[in-house]
Every structure is written in structure tokens, then in C-alpha cells.
Design a protein around this motif. Structure first.
Motif, PDB file in Angstrom:
ATOM      1  N   ALA A 168      -8.334  14.359 -16.174  1.00 24.49           N
ATOM      2  CA  ALA A 168      -6.971  14.250 -16.749  1.00 24.49           C
ATOM      3  C   ALA A 168      -6.372  12.954 -16.252  1.00 24.49           C
ATOM      4  O   ALA A 168      -6.601  12.533 -15.117  1.00 24.49           O
ATOM      5  N   PRO A 169      -5.611  12.228 -17.129  1.00 26.43           N
ATOM      6  CA  PRO A 169      -5.027  10.957 -16.684  1.00 26.43           C
ATOM      7  C   PRO A 169      -4.036  11.205 -15.546  1.00 26.43           C
ATOM      8  O   PRO A 169      -3.567  12.315 -15.328  1.00 26.43           O
ATOM      9  N   ASP A 170      -3.713  10.085 -14.770  1.00 27.48           N
ATOM     10  CA  ASP A 170      -2.819  10.210 -13.626  1.00 27.48           C
ATOM     11  C   ASP A 170      -1.440  10.658 -14.057  1.00 27.48           C
ATOM     12  O   ASP A 170      -0.972  10.340 -15.148  1.00 27.48           O
ATOM     13  N   SER A 171      -0.781  11.265 -13.011  1.00 24.87           N
ATOM     14  CA  SER A 171       0.659  11.455 -13.227  1.00 24.87           C
ATOM     15  C   SER A 171       1.290  10.090 -12.951  1.00 24.87           C
ATOM     16  O   SER A 171       0.729   9.251 -12.220  1.00 24.87           O
ATOM     17  N   PRO A 172       2.456   9.825 -13.528  1.00 26.73           N
ATOM     18  CA  PRO A 172       3.109   8.521 -13.328  1.00 26.73           C
ATOM     19  C   PRO A 172       3.265   8.187 -11.836  1.00 26.73           C
ATOM     20  O   PRO A 172       3.022   7.066 -11.405  1.00 26.73           O
ATOM     21  N   SER A 173       3.569   9.187 -11.033  1.00 21.65           N
ATOM     22  CA  SER A 173       3.816   8.877  -9.599  1.00 21.65           C
ATOM     23  C   SER A 173       2.514   8.465  -8.919  1.00 21.65           C
ATOM     24  O   SER A 173       2.457   7.531  -8.122  1.00 21.65           O
ATOM     25  N   THR A 174       1.404   9.149  -9.296  1.00 20.29           N
ATOM     26  CA  THR A 174       0.113   8.787  -8.686  1.00 20.29           C
ATOM     27  C   THR A 174      -0.264   7.375  -9.091  1.00 20.29           C
ATOM     28  O   THR A 174      -0.691   6.557  -8.270  1.00 20.29           O
ATOM     29  N   ALA A 175      -0.068   7.075 -10.374  1.00 20.96           N
ATOM     30  CA  ALA A 175      -0.442   5.740 -10.854  1.00 20.96           C
ATOM     31  C   ALA A 175       0.388   4.686 -10.139  1.00 20.96           C
ATOM     32  O   ALA A 175      -0.132   3.653  -9.684  1.00 20.96           O
ATOM     33  N   LEU A 176       1.702   5.001  -9.990  1.00 24.52           N
ATOM     34  CA  LEU A 176       2.578   4.040  -9.289  1.00 24.52           C
ATOM     35  C   LEU A 176       2.107   3.839  -7.851  1.00 24.52           C
ATOM     36  O   LEU A 176       1.961   2.735  -7.355  1.00 24.52           O
ATOM     37  N   ARG A 177       1.788   4.969  -7.224  1.00 26.69           N
ATOM     38  CA  ARG A 177       1.348   4.928  -5.813  1.00 26.69           C
ATOM     39  C   ARG A 177       0.062   4.118  -5.692  1.00 26.69           C
ATOM     40  O   ARG A 177      -0.125   3.290  -4.793  1.00 26.69           O
ATOM     41  N   ARG A 178      -0.855   4.356  -6.685  1.00 29.38           N
ATOM     42  CA  ARG A 178      -2.129   3.634  -6.602  1.00 29.38           C
ATOM     43  C   ARG A 178      -1.903   2.134  -6.758  1.00 29.38           C
ATOM     44  O   ARG A 178      -2.421   1.319  -6.027  1.00 29.38           O
ATOM     45  N   ARG A 179      -1.035   1.790  -7.746  1.00 32.87           N
ATOM     46  CA  ARG A 179      -0.809   0.351  -7.971  1.00 32.87           C
ATOM     47  C   ARG A 179      -0.214  -0.292  -6.723  1.00 32.87           C
ATOM     48  O   ARG A 179      -0.554  -1.396  -6.341  1.00 32.87           O
TER      49      ARG A 179
END
Lengths: 195, 490
Positions: free
Chosen positions: A3-14
């Protein structure tokens, strides 16, 4: 298909990736400076070609494009753990051989070791972000290093620092790759998918 | 029978050999001898053309009879002067390599038991090298035979590392038997004993000596041992390339003269081959200087602190640094000193021992190149340098006197202390007041100052030393300000 990232996970990863890229950049600059000091202090020939040194992970990789995000992180983590052990060995040999002489080189080595440790921890954080199990140290802990003659120690040190400088470049590229948003959802893909 | 020749190896027995004027199959021979008219003739049969008989004091008569042939009997008179004396070929017991120091230790028996007492023996020791067994040196060694078999030992230091190529040793002997009038000669050479070089080992390779430590000014030979099919492009010492000498098909060497001091990480000796590189590191430094100005004192009668000037830096660090130890002869106690090579001051602590006032110190200094020492005999009660007095306080105060108290860390129970109080009054008048008192154990001390001016601000400071046998003052204590009280109305 993960499943694609949640926005917060993606933000955290970036965020983690961009901080990682900056750390890799700083590490590379320090390693290059250290290399110059090391070559001069050890009386080595800067152009000396050093055969592949046992235990030193090679930065060059085939089909870099096809690696998944997890593979990138795991390979990076294994490499920096190996460098941590190699640099710790170099520091110990440095103290044993030189004692208090050339403390400057010792401090520079210790500083790079600190950065490598920090970068390894950073990679572990990225893996934890993806709820990926972080391999324990024993799994890919470095094999004990063979006892070398002093000249071989010098050459190994040269090989370690050169390869570490290459890895810093590769790590920055890997992290940029991880930080890329997924074209479909605009959020970052799960690590398993990202090429 | 003809051409009778006699040879002795031990001055007791001799072997006589002969041949026959006509050829033919070996015949049974009667061999008889007599040393003089008084002793009966001794005969025995032999098919050999040699016989072992005693060495005569002066002469011996030998009769050789061969039945059934013309001219069957021949008599020979052999005088001692006709007998050759050739010692037995020596036998090497052991040849032991000392690779780190490139030394060979040779051990052999002098075979002295076969000779009478007190003969002078001269040995020649031959060192050969390389595949071609070229002679490197031939050394004479003298010894005295004592009618016992004595194992002799001899050391030799090679000018090139033993690993570089094979080293061979042979030995022969000449015995100066002055009472023996016959011709004397050298023994045969012993079989050669060999210390194989790395260039004879399958897969043996590397640059030697490996990680050596040598004195500045040394001439050093470095060699590169490689595989047969590998070609050497060059050998460098530091940044300089040197002309190579070939030791064998798998070993090349360079000779560095008058080596100069290396930096802390050593000088690299690099052997570049067609498909790779090998190397070693050599550390070129100095033997330690004799320590100068060795001085020992105590500040607390718990620890004796010795200091000295190290002299010229050795240029060796880490595992090869100069190490220091303090040995005290009376108690036989030895202390190794932790010394930071980078700072100039050298300090070492030695415990004050119960009931011991006098200390006979030997400061030993050593590094891989050499060693040195300094000694000092000291009565520690005459080397008291107290710590700075602390907690200077006023414990009593009136218009013309003040009582001070201070604390000194350390155990001075065995001596008297002399303390000096500096009194600075407002008119910048400075006075020194001395007071002595029995030493205590980490205790406080007091002093009463009289004759002060009323209502006057004073600045006090105190320092102390040993009262008997003054050595050094402590540092001054921190200053203390105090104003005397007003004078009472008169």
C-alpha cells in the motif's frame, strides 16, 4: 503490491533522506580531507593503486537502477557497519603505532568514525520507518580482520578511506532515489517498490 | 707394501695407510708394530690397506708381511715428525636464526675430550650466501680445549635480513699442539648448515626486514622476495628509488646508507612489481639519551615524584616509544612509568615505603634501539616539597594580633615544618614571619601574629617547607585579607 505511504510517512522519509544526503555530503568532504592527511602522514604515494582490501565493501554496484529501496538501505547499512568496524580498527592501530604522536590524524579518524556511526543509525531509522526489521549486528557483523604488517595496514587504511568516499557518493544517490515521490500518488512509494 | 703414510686426528691414535707396488686382488697381510725395544711387537692380520695404531712418543717400527709374494716383507720406521695431525672434522650442533635481529647463533662441540689438557684451538667460521653460496665472511674464533667436550657458541649479525636469501655456515678447526712435532693442518670443513631464505619457500614473498626499528645513521639492506615469474619494476625507500642488487632469482635488494630519522608513521619501503606492490615500514630513530637532572621529592610522604630531562627525542612512538622504569635498589621494587612522549616533562611516581627514608633509585630508559639509565641516592626527608597550604582562615583577632590557621594535605609526622607568613599591610609594608611546628598527618596548622596595628587591613599568605634539611618552599597559599579590630579606649 504494497500500500502506498501515508502522507506523514512520506514526509518523514523525505526529511530523513534529505538529512541523510547532507550527512553523506559532509562525510565525503571530511573523508577526502582525511585521505590527504592520511596519505601524507603515512608516507604513501597518493597515486598508489590498492588492490581490493578484504572486508571493505565495494561501492560500485551493477544494475544500480534496478535495486529496490529496501535493498539500497540494507546494502548501505551493511557497508557503514563494516566501515565502522574498519575505522575503529584503524583508530586502534593508529594509537598502538603512534601513541600520542600525530594526534591530529587520530582526531580526524575519530570524527569520521562518529559520522559513519551516525549515518548507520540514520539508515536504521529509515528502515524502522518502513517497519522493516533492522538486521542485528551479528547478522552481518564484519568478520575479524586479519593481522597485517604495518605497510599492509597503511594500504588497507588507504583502501578503506577511498572506498568510504565512494560510498558517501553512492549513499547520497541512493537517498535521492528513495526521496523521489511516486509519480501516481504523488506520495512516496513503499520501499519495496521504489526502483 | 709402499707409501706408508700415517695421520692422527687426536694425538693418541693414528691411521696408517699404504699401497702395493704391484696391482692384484686384496691379500691377507700381517701388520706388526713396536714403539721401542722394550715393548713386545704387536701383530694382527688385515685385508685392509690401513691400520690404526698408537701415536709414538718418538718413533715406531712397522712391519708389513704379505705371504706368498716376492718382496713379502717391508719394514718402516715412522718418526713423530712424519705423522700428520689433522683434527676431526667439526660437527655443527645447531644453527639458529634470529630473524628480527638478522642474527645467526652457531653452536658446536669442540670435541676437547679426545685431546690432552690445555691445547689452543683455532676455528674458522665461514658464512656463505645466495644460491651460488658466495662467501660473505670468514671469521676466526679461538678457544682452549679442556679435555672435556665443550659446546661453543658464536653469534653473527648479517648485514641483510636472513629472510632475503639462504645463509650457509661451515666451520673447520686447527689445533696448535706445540708438543707434537709432526706437520699440523686444518680439519676438513664441516658440512654446511643452512638457514633457508624466503626466496626458497613456495609462495614466500614480501619486503624484509618487516617493520624493523633501526638507529639513525644505520646502513640498511631491504629486500623484496617475489615469485619466480614476477618482474620487479622498482624499489623505493621513502620517496627515493634505489638501484637494485639481485640476490637470487626471487630476491632483489637495495642498500640504504646513513638512514635519516623517519616520521612518526615510519618510512615505507615499497617494492613495485608488474602486477602489484609489496612493502614494509622501517622506523629510524635514536636510542634514548641518558636522563639528565634526575630529581626526586615528596609532597606528602605518600608518593615520591621523580622528574628528569629526557634529552634528545627518540623519534619513536606508540609501541616503539621509549619506556621508563624506576627501580629502587634497597627494596628491589620496580615501577614502570607512564610517560607522554609528546610533552617535555618527564614524571614518575614511586610509593613511599614504610620505615624507609633512603631511596637508591635507578631510572631505566629503553626503546628498541638502546637503553640508558641514571641513578640517584636520596633521603626523602631531605626532599620535602609540601603542597600549597589551603583553607587559610583567621581563628582569632584583636587590635594587635591575629591567629591564622591553614591546612596542608600530606603526612609530615616524621618531620618539623617551617612555615613563612607574608604580612602585607595597607602601607604596602611587607613582612615575613617564620614559624615552625611538628608535622602532622593531613592536618591543620596555626600561628599567632602579634605586634599588629589596630584597625589596620592586612593581607596574609603562607607557604611551608621542611624545617630541617630545607629543600623547596611550597607555593604561596591564596591570600587572606583581615582588618584588626579597633584599639580599646585607653
Amino acid at each position: 503490491m504494497a500500500a502506498p505511504d501515508s502522507p506523514s510517512t512520506a514526509l518523514r522519509r523525505r526529511d530523513l533522506c534529505s538529512r541523510g544526503i547532507r550527512l553523506a555530503g559532509k562525510m565525503r568532504a571530511d573523508v577526502v580531507d582525511l585521505l590527504d592527511t592520511y596519505v601524507e602522514q603515512q608516507g604513501l604515494d597518493a597515486s598508489a593503486s590498492v588492490a581490493a582490501v578484504e572486508g571493505v565493501p565495494l561501492a560500485a554496484v551493477e544494475r544500480w537502477d534496478e535495486q529496490t529501496g529496501t535493498q539500497r538501505l540494507l546494502e548501505n547499512l551493511a557497508a557503514y557497519r563494516a566501515f565502522r568496524a574498519l575505522l575503529a580498527q584503524m583508530l586502534e592501530e593508529q594509537r598502538e603505532q603512534l601513541g600520542e604522536a600525530d594526534a591530529g590524524l587520530g582526531r580526524a579518524l575519530a570524527a569520521v568514525l562518529l559520522q559513519v556511526s551516525a549515518f548507520a543509525y540514520h539508515l536504521e531509522e529509515l528502515l524502522r520507518l518502513e517497519s522493516r526489521g533492522v538486521p542485528s549486528e551479528e547478522e552481518d557483523g564484519p568478520p575479524p580482520l586479519p593481522r597485517l604488517s604495518l605497510f599492509e595496514q597503511k594500504l588497507r587504511g588507504l583502501g578503506v578511506l577511498r572506498e568510504l568516499a565512494q560510498w558517501a557518493v553512492r549513499s547520497a544517490r541512493d537517498l535521492r532515489q528513495l526521496a523521489k515521490p511516486s509519480p501516481a500518488t504523488g506520495t512516496g512509494p513503499g520501499l519495496a517498490e521504489s526502483p | 707394501p709402499q707409501n706408508l703414510k700415517c695421520l692422527t686426528h687426536n694425538l693418541h691414535k693414528m691411521v696408517c695407510t699404504w699401497d702395493f707396488s704391484s696391482r692384484g686382488r686384496r691379500r691377507q697381510t700381517d701388520f706388526c708394530y713396536t714403539t721401542n725395544d722394550l715393548t713386545p711387537q704387536v701383530c694382527f692380520k688385515t685385508k685392509e690397506r690401513r691400520a690404526e695404531i698408537p701415536v709414538p712418543e718418538s718413533s715406531i717400527t712397522v712391519t708389513i708381511k704379505t705371504p706368498g709374494t716376492a718382496f713379502a716383507t717391508k719394514e718402516f720406521t715412522i718418526h713423530q715428525k712424519d705423522i700428520s695431525f689433522v683434527p676431526v672434522t667439526p660437527h655443527i650442533l645447531s644453527l639458529t636464526p634470529g630473524f628480527p635481529t638478522s642474527t645467526l647463533n652457531l653452536k658446536w662441540s669442540d670435541n676437547g675430550s679426545v685431546f690432552p689438557y690445555g691445547l689452543d684451538a683455532l676455528w674458522q667460521i665461514q658464512i656463505l650466501r645466495k644460491e651460488a653460496m658466495e662467501e660473505v665472511t670468514q671469521v676466526a674464533y679461538y678457544s682452549k680445549l679442556t679435555h672435556e667436550d665443550v659446546i661453543l657458541s658464536w653469534n653473527w649479525t648479517s648485514d641483510i635480513p636472513l629472510e632475503c636469501t639462504s645463509h650457509y655456515v661451515k666451520i673447520r678447526c686447527y689445533i696448535n699442539a706445540t708438543q707434537f712435532v709432526g706437520p699440523k693442518d686444518w680439519s676438513d670443513w664441516s658440512p654446511a648448515e643452512v638457514i633457508p631464505g624466503k626466496d626458497t619457500e613456495p609462495g614466500g614473498s614480501g619486503v624484509f626486514p618487516l617493520d624493523a626499528v633501526v638507529a639513525v645513521g644505520s646502513d640498511v639492506t631491504f629486500c623484496c622476495v617475489h615469485e619466480e615469474d614476477q618482474r620487479i619494476t622498482n624499489m623505493t625507500y621513502g620517496s627515493k628509488s634505489y638501484t637494485m642488487m639481485q640476490l637470487s632469482s626471487r630476491s632483489h635488494a637495495i642498500r640504504v646508507l646513513n638512514a635519516s630519522a623517519s616520521n612518526s608513521s615510519g618510512t615505507n619501503v615499497v617494492c613495485r612489481l608488474e602486477n602489484g606492490m609489496d612493502g614494509s615500514v622501517v622506523f629510524v630513530g635514536y636510542a634514548p639519551d641518558t636522563p639528565q637532572n634526575l630529581s626526586c621529592e615528596t609532597s606528602n610522604f605518600l608518593i615520591i615524584k621523580c622528574t628528569w630531562k629526557p634529552g634528545r627525542p627518540s623519534g619513536l612512538y606508540g609501541a616503539r616509544r621509549t619506556k621508563y622504569s624506576l627501580f629502587e635498589r634497597i627494596s628491589s621494587k620496580n615501577v614502570s612509568c607512564e610517560v607522554n612522549e609528546m610533552n617535555r616533562d618527564r614524571v614518575c611516581g614511586f610509593p613511599v615505603l614504610p620505615d624507609q627514608k633512603t631511596y637508591d633509585f635507578i631510572l631505566g630508559v629503553s626503546n628498541p634501539i638502546g637503553q640508558a639509565q641514571s641513578s640517584l641516592l636520596v633521603d626523602i626527608t631531605q626532599r620535602v616539597h609540601p603542597k600549597t597550604p589551603e583553607k587559610l582562615t583567621v581563628t582569632g583577632n584583636n587590635s594587635t594580633s591575629i591567629q591564622l590557621r591553614w591546612f596542608i594535605n600530606g603526612s609530615f609526622t616524621g618531620i618539623r615544618l617551617l612555615c613563612q607568613i607574608e604580612i602585607v599591610s595597607g602601607h604596602s609594608e611587607k613582612k615575613l614571619h617564620n614559624v615552625s611546628m611538628p608535622g602532622g598527618k593531613s592536618s591543620s596548622y596555626t600561628a599567632q601574629l602579634n605586634g599588629l596595628h589596630p584597625n589596620t587591613k592586612y593581607q596574609f599568605s603562607v607557604r611551608c617547607s621542611a624545617a630541617d634539611h630545607f629543600w623547596r618552599w611550597s607555593d604561596w597559599s591564596r591570600g587572606l585579607e583581615q582588618t584588626t579590630s579597633e584599639a580599646p579606649p585607653s
